[in-house]
Write an enzyme that holds these catalytic residues in place. Structure first.
Site, PDB file in Angstrom:
ATOM      1  N   GLU A 206      -5.411  -8.449   0.996  1.00 38.26           N
ATOM      2  CA  GLU A 206      -6.045  -8.140   2.283  1.00 38.26           C
ATOM      3  C   GLU A 206      -7.528  -7.882   2.047  1.00 38.26           C
ATOM      4  O   GLU A 206      -7.887  -7.228   1.064  1.00 38.26           O
ATOM      5  CB  GLU A 206      -5.466  -6.878   2.946  1.00 38.26           C
TER       6      GLU A 206
ATOM      7  N   GLU B 114       0.793  -1.229   0.000  1.00 37.02           N
ATOM      8  CA  GLU B 114       0.000   0.000   0.000  1.00 37.02           C
ATOM      9  C   GLU B 114       0.825   1.280   0.000  1.00 37.02           C
ATOM     10  O   GLU B 114       0.799   2.054   0.960  1.00 37.02           O
ATOM     11  CB  GLU B 114      -0.944   0.024   1.205  1.00 37.02           C
TER      12      GLU B 114
HETATM   13  C1  BG6 Z   1      -4.271  -1.862   5.380  1.00 36.30           C
HETATM   14  C2  BG6 Z   1      -2.925  -2.219   5.926  1.00 36.30           C
HETATM   15  O1  BG6 Z   1      -4.261  -0.531   5.041  1.00 36.30           O
HETATM   16  O2  BG6 Z   1      -5.368  -1.919   6.212  1.00 36.30           O
HETATM   17  C3  BG6 Z   1      -2.959  -3.009   7.229  1.00 36.30           C
HETATM   18  O3  BG6 Z   1      -2.158  -2.873   4.969  1.00 36.30           O
HETATM   19  C4  BG6 Z   1      -4.025  -2.437   8.136  1.00 36.30           C
HETATM   20  O4  BG6 Z   1      -1.687  -2.974   7.784  1.00 36.30           O
HETATM   21  C5  BG6 Z   1      -5.356  -2.621   7.435  1.00 36.30           C
HETATM   22  O5  BG6 Z   1      -4.060  -2.943   9.413  1.00 36.30           O
HETATM   23  C6  BG6 Z   1      -6.533  -2.136   8.229  1.00 36.30           C
HETATM   24  O6  BG6 Z   1      -6.364  -0.805   8.562  1.00 36.30           O
HETATM   25  P1  BG6 Z   1      -6.522  -0.301  10.034  1.00 36.30           P
HETATM   26  O7  BG6 Z   1      -6.188   1.138   9.993  1.00 36.30           O
HETATM   27  O8  BG6 Z   1      -7.942  -0.548  10.399  1.00 36.30           O
HETATM   28  O9  BG6 Z   1      -5.581  -1.123  10.846  1.00 36.30           O
END
Ligand code: BG6
Length: 474
Positions: A378, A164
């Site tokens: 993800e 990202e």
């Molecule tokens: C993504 C990242 O942006 O989202 C993760 O790659 C992150 O590392 C995930 O944890 C969820 O975002 P957040 O801010 O809710 O932890």
């Protein structure tokens, strides 16, 4: 509807800073997150990753639970500061040994390791020389990547250079919310280019090593966030706002990786505004040569866009407390603003739950860049999970969320889009960068009151069945 291919990579993901803990153990150097999260007022209630899930010391138990879950692949990231405590120079053998042990443990259970080289934890020593604004850091990254390929490339065949780019640059250099806490749009543009150069250099190292037969020939790409925009209405000015957003927040970042160049409109805009990015001879050729074998897509939510006049809203703070509705409208005056869509559901952190956006977003990637293999690197929902009196973790909303998004992947496959894997975020409860430990994502719960005891959630058993049936039973 088409079925999932038999070798579909059913996986789950984590990232080093969010899960490992052991932040000073075995010769690891400090990362920018170790320093930043200790500064007052930077994270939710001062939470940090000093201990996190202590995965560094408990990885054997974690991998055993992954095996029982049936994971076919596990996506993790390597902490650069474990390998090079100062970002460059001396290699730390204990850092190499840790990831080697982790990879061997995964392979013992036939779990395919999927490694990310950079998930935001830059060694602080490199930040001290200017971080991603200094081209020397791109060279240091290429060297670090080469060492990882040499050390682990006999066993790892899936690699991601960066996680990202959009988020760590926007949050770190535009919003001032991630390290280094800068708010300067010109610097966003300069940093983006240097990170793209680092990515291209790492790919060149990888190709060289595989050509020479020094490591296994695998696949390499980058994981980008996919946050597709949709106009909030069919009014021409909202459609224009959506187009502005797409080019600024998506094409600007995806084009250099998947096409080897920058979108002309944004290029002209940034050059006329700031004369940025600074491009040196050979840079664009390097980007063109850096062909990715696939693109990783991190999808959580979509966003809805509306017209934003020149005197309209600017950037605002984000909801890091989990108080639903506390997120304010935010935007770039004259270009667009992100607004709430009253017709859909939002999470407690005001993230729009919109599975259609995943299908539409990956369709747009194929339309713009041609057929490119896609892996969902993800996808998940951050929630305060309910715990029953008997200690059972009742995370039904997670099951529902994941199910709808897996169905969106299935629809994409039916449209002949080559989606070859799906990694839920996250394997285990971990630190959410700015939101602390109360924003949970995992299949495995960590009892922070009980020496970080691991407990399987309802979603663990659900995902186990999804994998066993290769996605037939959702
Ligand atoms: C993504 C990242 O942006 O989202 C993760 O790659 C992150 O590392 C995930 O944890 C969820 O975002 P957040 O801010 O809710 O932890």
């Amino acid at each position: 509807m088409a079925n999932f291919p038999p070798d579909f990579l059913w996986g789950a993901a984590t990232a080093s800073y969010q899960v490992e803990g052991a932040y000073q153990q075995d010769g690891k150097g400090p990362s920018i997150w170790d320093i930043y999260s200790h500064l007052p007022g930077t994270t939710y209630q001062g939470t940090n990753g000093d201990i996190a899930a202590d995965h560094y010391n408990r990885y054997e138990e974690d991998v055993r639970l992954m095996a029982e879950l049936g994971l076919r692949s596990y996506r993790f990231s390597i902490a650069w500061a474990r390998i090079f405590p100062n970002g460059m120079g001396e290699v730390n053998p204990e850092g190499i040994a840790f990831y080697s042990r982790l990879i061997d443990e995964l392979l013992k259970y036939q779990i395919i390791p999927f490694a990310t080289l950079y998930h935001w934890d830059l060694p602080q020593a490199l930040q001290d020389i200017g971080g991603w604004e200094n081209r020397a850091v791109a060279d240091a990254f290429a060297t670090y990547a080469k060492i990882c390929f040499e050390q682990f490339g006999d066993r790892v065949t899936y690699w991601l250079t960066f996680n990202e780019v959009i988020n760590f640059i926007m949050l770190g250099y535009r919003d001032g919310l991630h390290p280094p806490g800068v708010k300067d749009e010109r610097r966003v543009v300069e940093v983006t280019h240097i990170v793209n150069i680092a990515h291209a250099k790492a790919i060149a190292e990888y190709r060289q090593l595989t050509r020479e037969g020094k490591i296994l020939a695998g696949k390499i790409g980058m994981a980008h966030v996919l946050l597709p925009g949709f106009p909030i209405s069919d009014q021409p000015e909202d459609i224009q706002a959506y187009e502005n957003y797409e080019v600024m927040d998506h094409h600007w970042f995806y084009d250099p990786v998947l096409r080897g160049d920058y979108p002309q409109t944004m290029w002209n805009y940034y050059q006329s505004k700031w004369g940025a990015p600074t491009v040196l001879e050979g840079d664009l050729a390097l980007l063109k040569q850096a062909k990715s074998d696939f693109i990783g897509v991190n999808y959580y939510q979509s966003t809805f866009l509306a017209h934003n006049p020149l005197n309209g809203v600017g950037l605002t703070t984000i909801n890091t407390t989990g108080e639903k509705g506390s997120q304010k409208e935010s935007g770039i005056p004259g270009l667009f603003k992100r607004v709430i869509n009253p017709n859909i559901d939002y999470t407690d952190w005001d993230w729009a739950i919109y599975p259609e956006g995943l299908h539409e977003g990956i369709k747009r990637i194929q339309e713009r860049y041609g057929t490119i293999p896609i892996v969902i690197t993800e996808n998940g929902i951050g929630a305060k999970d309910a715990i029953a009196a008997n200690g059972e973790i009742l995370d039904y909303p997670r099951i529902e969320y994941l199910k709808q998004h897996i169905l969106a992947c299935k629809r994409a496959i039916a449209d002949s889009i080559p989606v070859f894997g799906y990694f839920a975020w996250s394997y285990i409860d971990l630190l959410s960068w700015l939101n602390g430990y109360q924003k949970q994502y995992g299949f495995v719960y960590i009892d922070r009151e009980k020496d970080l005891e691991r407990r399987k959630k309802q979603s663990y058993f659900w995902y186990q069945r999804v994998i066993q049936t290769n996605g037939a039973k959702l």
